[in-house]
Motif scaffolding. Structure first.
Motif, PDB file in Angstrom:
ATOM      1  N   GLY A   6       0.790  -1.225   0.000  1.00  0.00           N
ATOM      2  CA  GLY A   6       0.000   0.000   0.000  1.00  0.00           C
ATOM      3  C   GLY A   6       0.823   1.276   0.000  1.00  0.00           C
ATOM      4  O   GLY A   6       0.315   2.351   0.325  1.00  0.00           O
ATOM      5  N   LYS A   7       2.104   1.183  -0.363  1.00  0.00           N
ATOM      6  CA  LYS A   7       2.967   2.369  -0.325  1.00  0.00           C
ATOM      7  C   LYS A   7       2.989   3.131  -1.643  1.00  0.00           C
ATOM      8  O   LYS A   7       3.304   4.322  -1.665  1.00  0.00           O
ATOM      9  CB  LYS A   7       4.398   1.969   0.058  1.00  0.00           C
ATOM     10  N   ILE A   8       2.683   2.471  -2.722  1.00  0.00           N
ATOM     11  CA  ILE A   8       2.718   3.125  -4.029  1.00  0.00           C
ATOM     12  C   ILE A   8       1.434   3.923  -4.207  1.00  0.00           C
ATOM     13  O   ILE A   8       0.330   3.381  -4.134  1.00  0.00           O
ATOM     14  CB  ILE A   8       2.861   2.109  -5.181  1.00  0.00           C
ATOM     15  N   THR A   9       1.584   5.226  -4.430  1.00  0.00           N
ATOM     16  CA  THR A   9       0.405   6.071  -4.545  1.00  0.00           C
ATOM     17  C   THR A   9       0.651   7.189  -5.547  1.00  0.00           C
ATOM     18  O   THR A   9       1.614   7.124  -6.333  1.00  0.00           O
ATOM     19  CB  THR A   9      -0.006   6.620  -3.161  1.00  0.00           C
ATOM     20  N   THR A  10      -0.177   8.209  -5.538  1.00  0.00           N
ATOM     21  CA  THR A  10      -0.102   9.277  -6.535  1.00  0.00           C
ATOM     22  C   THR A  10       0.256  10.604  -5.891  1.00  0.00           C
ATOM     23  O   THR A  10       0.095  10.793  -4.683  1.00  0.00           O
ATOM     24  CB  THR A  10      -1.453   9.433  -7.255  1.00  0.00           C
ATOM     25  N   ILE A  11       0.693  11.528  -6.723  1.00  0.00           N
ATOM     26  CA  ILE A  11       1.005  12.869  -6.229  1.00  0.00           C
ATOM     27  C   ILE A  11      -0.241  13.521  -5.635  1.00  0.00           C
ATOM     28  O   ILE A  11      -0.172  14.235  -4.630  1.00  0.00           O
ATOM     29  CB  ILE A  11       1.610  13.745  -7.358  1.00  0.00           C
ATOM     30  N   GLU A  12      -1.400  13.254  -6.228  1.00  0.00           N
ATOM     31  CA  GLU A  12      -2.642  13.838  -5.721  1.00  0.00           C
ATOM     32  C   GLU A  12      -2.942  13.372  -4.301  1.00  0.00           C
ATOM     33  O   GLU A  12      -3.397  14.148  -3.451  1.00  0.00           O
ATOM     34  CB  GLU A  12      -3.812  13.488  -6.650  1.00  0.00           C
ATOM     35  N   TYR A 166       8.144  -2.106  -1.426  1.00  0.00           N
ATOM     36  CA  TYR A 166       8.205  -1.891   0.015  1.00  0.00           C
ATOM     37  C   TYR A 166       8.807  -0.528   0.362  1.00  0.00           C
ATOM     38  O   TYR A 166       8.754  -0.089   1.508  1.00  0.00           O
ATOM     39  CB  TYR A 166       9.013  -3.003   0.694  1.00  0.00           C
ATOM     40  N   GLY A 167       9.379   0.138  -0.628  1.00  0.00           N
ATOM     41  CA  GLY A 167       9.965   1.448  -0.387  1.00  0.00           C
ATOM     42  C   GLY A 167      11.452   1.429  -0.150  1.00  0.00           C
ATOM     43  O   GLY A 167      12.032   2.460   0.220  1.00  0.00           O
ATOM     44  N   ASN A 168      12.110   0.285  -0.345  1.00  0.00           N
ATOM     45  CA  ASN A 168      13.577   0.273  -0.313  1.00  0.00           C
ATOM     46  C   ASN A 168      14.099   1.148  -1.443  1.00  0.00           C
ATOM     47  O   ASN A 168      13.612   1.057  -2.581  1.00  0.00           O
ATOM     48  CB  ASN A 168      14.109  -1.153  -0.474  1.00  0.00           C
ATOM     49  N   LEU A 169      15.081   2.004  -1.152  1.00  0.00           N
ATOM     50  CA  LEU A 169      15.512   3.006  -2.116  1.00  0.00           C
ATOM     51  C   LEU A 169      16.979   2.884  -2.474  1.00  0.00           C
ATOM     52  O   LEU A 169      17.820   2.582  -1.624  1.00  0.00           O
ATOM     53  CB  LEU A 169      15.274   4.419  -1.565  1.00  0.00           C
ATOM     54  N   LEU A 199       9.337  -6.497  -5.452  1.00  0.00           N
ATOM     55  CA  LEU A 199      10.079  -6.860  -4.246  1.00  0.00           C
ATOM     56  C   LEU A 199      11.048  -7.998  -4.576  1.00  0.00           C
ATOM     57  O   LEU A 199      10.685  -8.958  -5.251  1.00  0.00           O
ATOM     58  CB  LEU A 199       9.108  -7.303  -3.154  1.00  0.00           C
ATOM     59  N   GLY A 200      12.293  -7.851  -4.133  1.00  0.00           N
ATOM     60  CA  GLY A 200      13.307  -8.853  -4.410  1.00  0.00           C
ATOM     61  C   GLY A 200      14.165  -8.545  -5.622  1.00  0.00           C
ATOM     62  O   GLY A 200      15.158  -9.232  -5.878  1.00  0.00           O
ATOM     63  N   VAL A 212      11.588   0.472   5.638  1.00  0.00           N
ATOM     64  CA  VAL A 212      10.931   0.705   6.917  1.00  0.00           C
ATOM     65  C   VAL A 212      10.815   2.203   7.206  1.00  0.00           C
ATOM     66  O   VAL A 212       9.938   2.632   7.956  1.00  0.00           O
ATOM     67  CB  VAL A 212      11.681  -0.028   8.051  1.00  0.00           C
ATOM     68  N   PHE A 213      11.699   3.014   6.607  1.00  0.00           N
ATOM     69  CA  PHE A 213      11.652   4.460   6.831  1.00  0.00           C
ATOM     70  C   PHE A 213      10.691   5.176   5.876  1.00  0.00           C
ATOM     71  O   PHE A 213      10.438   6.371   6.037  1.00  0.00           O
ATOM     72  CB  PHE A 213      13.046   5.073   6.653  1.00  0.00           C
ATOM     73  N   VAL A 214      10.199   4.483   4.868  1.00  0.00           N
ATOM     74  CA  VAL A 214       9.421   5.122   3.799  1.00  0.00           C
ATOM     75  C   VAL A 214       7.947   4.746   3.916  1.00  0.00           C
ATOM     76  O   VAL A 214       7.600   3.569   3.963  1.00  0.00           O
ATOM     77  CB  VAL A 214       9.970   4.712   2.414  1.00  0.00           C
ATOM     78  N   ASP A 215       7.100   5.784   3.946  1.00  0.00           N
ATOM     79  CA  ASP A 215       5.659   5.542   4.077  1.00  0.00           C
ATOM     80  C   ASP A 215       4.945   5.484   2.738  1.00  0.00           C
ATOM     81  O   ASP A 215       4.010   4.694   2.565  1.00  0.00           O
ATOM     82  CB  ASP A 215       5.033   6.652   4.940  1.00  0.00           C
TER      83      ASP A 215
END
Length: 230
Positions: A6-12, A166-169, A199-200, A212-215
């Motif tokens: 549920g971390k991938i979203t839009t600018i809006e 997952y938001g790993n950057l 993922l992976g 874990v740091f990224v929402d």
């Protein structure tokens, strides 16, 4: 298109987190590594009276400098503002409060905020009125230090080359700069990225900011992006 965390979203969607009077921390160095889509979104929404925390104030039309140049910030905590003459003029006119912090100390204050420390001790700038003014001091083992408070923000915004779901950057060369520290220090962290992969897909040794740091993660506008598995 999969979005299992549920971390991938839009600018809006993420624009709902930005409001007048908030404290906003941003990654970037002279505009390199600052998230352009979110900065433009903040401008378009008309958010103002911001307290900005980051390395510098960019340039008048580049990076966070756009927000500063439009008079949307009431205070900046940065290592310098020299690349943005508009910021300097606003400071001279009493329209922008500026708290200067030596670059390394600023980075460490942000890191401290990210790991839950209330402050750090430093002997940097003790003889400088600009740096040491009004700061408490502490004597440890016979040596005197400035107490530099940790820095956090309501929202941190960062820019990365690639993220997984997952938001790993991972970051692109010098665009890494302060982004990993900033990502840790926000109560809410939003990453703007050029590519999102399953993922992976990322080599663990490549990952600089753990998810874990990224929402939230959004795509950067203006790049020819696509989901890596499409």
């Amino acid at each position: 298109m999969e979005n299992p965390f549920g971390k991938i979203t839009t600018i809006e969607t993420v624009m709902d987190f930005f409001h007048d009077g908030m404290t906003l921390m941003f990654g970037g160095f002279g505009g390199v590594g600052s998230p352009p889509t979110m900065i433009d979104g903040i401008l378009k929404k008309g958010v103002q009276n911001l307290t900005l925390i980051g390395n510098d104030t960019g340039f008048p039309h580049i990076g966070i400098g756009k927000i500063v140049s439009h008079g949307r910030a009431k205070k900046v905590i940065a290592s310098h503002i020299g690349s943005n003459p508009v910021a300097g003029q606003l400071m001279q006119d009493g329209k922008l409060e500026v708290e200067f912090s030596p670059q390394g100390i600023l980075a460490e204050r942000i890191r401290a905020g990210g790991v839950g420390l209330p402050a750090i001790l430093s002997d940097i700038g003790m003889e400088s009125e600009i740096v040491s003014k009004d700061k408490p001091r502490y004597v440890l083992n016979g040596n005197e230090y400035l107490i530099e408070t940790a820095l956090t923000a309501e929202v941190s915004i960062v820019f990365a080359k690639k993220a997984d779901v997952y938001g790993n950057l991972i970051y692109d060369k010098s665009a890494r700069n302060t982004n990993p520290l900033v990502a840790m220090a926000g109560k809410l962290t939003i990453a703007e990225v050029e590519e999102i992969v399953p993922l992976g897909s990322l080599d663990p040794d490549e990952i600089i900011t753990p998810g874990v740091f990224v929402d939230y993660v959004i795509f950067s506008q203006g790049v020819n992006w696509k989901w890596a598995w499409e």
